[in-house]
Scaffold this active site. Structure first.
Site, PDB file in Angstrom:
ATOM      1  N   CYS A  83     -24.005 -28.572  -9.971  1.00  0.00           N
ATOM      2  CA  CYS A  83     -22.883 -29.471  -9.647  1.00  0.00           C
ATOM      3  C   CYS A  83     -23.091 -30.891 -10.170  1.00  0.00           C
ATOM      4  O   CYS A  83     -22.177 -31.717 -10.098  1.00  0.00           O
ATOM      5  CB  CYS A  83     -22.613 -29.491  -8.150  1.00  0.00           C
ATOM      6  SG  CYS A  83     -23.975 -30.168  -7.158  1.00  0.00           S
TER       7      CYS A  83
ATOM      8  N   ARG B 153     -23.933 -20.853  -3.540  1.00  0.00           N
ATOM      9  CA  ARG B 153     -23.713 -20.304  -2.198  1.00  0.00           C
ATOM     10  C   ARG B 153     -24.122 -21.339  -1.146  1.00  0.00           C
ATOM     11  O   ARG B 153     -25.187 -21.953  -1.250  1.00  0.00           O
ATOM     12  CB  ARG B 153     -24.539 -19.042  -2.002  1.00  0.00           C
ATOM     13  CG  ARG B 153     -24.439 -18.448  -0.602  1.00  0.00           C
ATOM     14  CD  ARG B 153     -25.345 -17.254  -0.438  1.00  0.00           C
ATOM     15  NE  ARG B 153     -24.901 -16.143  -1.272  1.00  0.00           N
ATOM     16  CZ  ARG B 153     -25.502 -14.948  -1.274  1.00  0.00           C
ATOM     17  NH1 ARG B 153     -26.564 -14.742  -0.504  1.00  0.00           N
ATOM     18  NH2 ARG B 153     -25.048 -13.990  -2.056  1.00  0.00           N
TER      19      ARG B 153
ATOM     20  N   CYS C 192     -26.827 -31.681  -3.446  1.00  0.00           N
ATOM     21  CA  CYS C 192     -25.616 -31.215  -4.117  1.00  0.00           C
ATOM     22  C   CYS C 192     -24.381 -31.981  -3.647  1.00  0.00           C
ATOM     23  O   CYS C 192     -24.386 -32.639  -2.601  1.00  0.00           O
ATOM     24  CB  CYS C 192     -25.367 -29.729  -3.820  1.00  0.00           C
ATOM     25  SG  CYS C 192     -26.739 -28.627  -4.200  1.00  0.00           S
TER      26      CYS C 192
ATOM     27  N   CYS D 204     -20.071 -28.051  -4.572  1.00  0.00           N
ATOM     28  CA  CYS D 204     -20.990 -27.280  -5.425  1.00  0.00           C
ATOM     29  C   CYS D 204     -20.630 -25.790  -5.393  1.00  0.00           C
ATOM     30  O   CYS D 204     -20.396 -25.225  -4.314  1.00  0.00           O
ATOM     31  CB  CYS D 204     -22.433 -27.472  -4.970  1.00  0.00           C
ATOM     32  SG  CYS D 204     -23.648 -26.621  -6.011  1.00  0.00           S
TER      33      CYS D 204
ATOM     34  N   CYS E 139     -29.123 -31.216  -8.123  1.00  0.00           N
ATOM     35  CA  CYS E 139     -28.735 -29.848  -8.482  1.00  0.00           C
ATOM     36  C   CYS E 139     -28.260 -29.816  -9.936  1.00  0.00           C
ATOM     37  O   CYS E 139     -27.526 -30.704 -10.377  1.00  0.00           O
ATOM     38  CB  CYS E 139     -27.626 -29.374  -7.548  1.00  0.00           C
ATOM     39  SG  CYS E 139     -26.858 -27.808  -8.016  1.00  0.00           S
TER      40      CYS E 139
END
Length: 352
Positions: free
Chosen positions: A73, A46, A39, A43, A70
């Site tokens: 993102c 979490r 990521c 991003c 990902c």
């Protein structure tokens, strides 16, 4: 001397937790070992646990380690590229259409839901499809008028339903009435005042509404040429009433310790005016990157459009485009010279 900075991965972890898209430790990507994805530091997912996090310099390194991009993102920018292509196709359609295409038609052609496409278009171009199309009409109208077309013919060719649509908001379409534009601003009078400053020749131009041009650091003939290109047939005359104004500008160049506040006559597109307003909101002695300026306007994808609007600013100093720097902190190009930009920023910082 020992290095007082934390190790690189610790700095990356701090940037990850802060969702810092432009960290001072340089660009990086992070991988989540429990999910096998990599990521961007910003991003929206979490944050992972530190023990499940690894860092990579770029996407090829992450993929070589067996991680996949990902989907939220979009660290490889593949989805963003598709969005840009869709918006570019919509822009081409708007440019080619005689009338303004509806938002529904543009979204359907691009294959997106109406509201999703509106957000994409606005994020990438900085304006809505409607505003962009109105800018195209204004450009067509300006072109036809500059070639001497009759106002009625030019209005029709540009795609306006009637002349009244152009005159509804005086000056909103062209910055002046169509008749004045057809005459190259013939009949308008712009007062000018000249002075010598610590940064070279200084020229200020103003209409009855306010200051419309500030230029410095070049030969006076070049400065006057800039002003004449904006108002090619306007009458320029020396205006003693501007002596106090040009003195204030010269004083700012000498000691930029307080914001330069002047009555302004700013003529530009709706997006340009928004950028210029954002520039005026940057406190003296501070700087913003083009990306930060775009994000602050709610247009994080419109960095290039923001940069263009900064470059087209006609009243430098009063609209302080010198307070915008590159993402790396470098003093990027400045219309009036990078050395002058450096001097202005140093003076403002010292004054603060």
């Amino acid at each position: 001397m020992p290095d007082t900075l934390p190790p690189l991965d610790d700095r990356r972890w701090t940037a990850l937790l802060a969702r810092d898209a432009t960290p001072d430790c340089g660009p990086f990507l992070y991988g989540v070992t429990t999910q096998g994805v990599f990521c961007l530091p910003g991003c929206p997912s979490r944050p992972p646990l530190r023990r499940n996090t690894v860092f990579f310099a770029d996407a090829p390194e992450a993929e070589a380690a067996g991680y996949r991009a990902c989907k939220r993102c979009d660290p490889k920018g593949e989805r963003a590229a598709l969005h840009r292509e869709a918006v570019a196709a919509a822009v081409a359609l708007i440019e080619a259409s005689e009338t303004i295409p509806s938002l529904e038609a543009l979204a359907r052609r691009a294959g997106y839901a109406r509201h999703h496409f509106l957000r994409l278009f606005r994020d990438i171009t900085g304006v809505t499809p409607r505003s962009y199309a109105e800018g195209v009409r204004a450009r067509r109208l300006q072109s036809a008028l500059s070639q001497g077309a009759r106002v009625a013919d030019a209005v029709a060719e540009a795609g306006f339903g009637s002349e009244s649509r152009v005159y509804e908001k005086r000056g909103a379409t062209l910055g002046m009435t169509p008749g004045a534009a057809r005459r190259g601003a013939k009949g308008e009078t712009i007062g000018i005042a000249r002075a010598e400053s610590v940064m070279g020749p200084l020229l200020v131009g103003a209409t009855a509404q306010g200051v419309c041009f500030i230029g410095f650091g070049e030969a006076m003939e070049a400065l006057e040429g800039d002003l004449r290109r904006r108002f090619p047939l306007a009458q320029l005359r020396e205006d003693p009433a501007l002596d106090a104004t040009v003195a204030r500008v010269a004083a700012f160049l000498r000691e930029p310790h307080a914001a330069l506040q002047l009555p302004l006559d700013l003529r530009g597109t709706a997006f340009q005016r928004r950028v210029w307003e954002a520039l005026q909101a940057i406190p003296i002695g501070q700087t913003r990157s083009y990306g930060q300026l775009a994000a602050g306007m709610g247009k994080p994808e419109a960095v290039r459009a923001v940069a263009r609007a900064c470059a087209q600013n006609p009243v430098s100093l009063a609209v302080p485009c010198h307070r915008v720097i590159g993402a790396s902190g470098d003093l990027t190009g400045y219309r009036w010279g990078v050395p002058n930009k450096k001097r202005l920023l140093a003076g403002e910082k010292a004054g603060r």
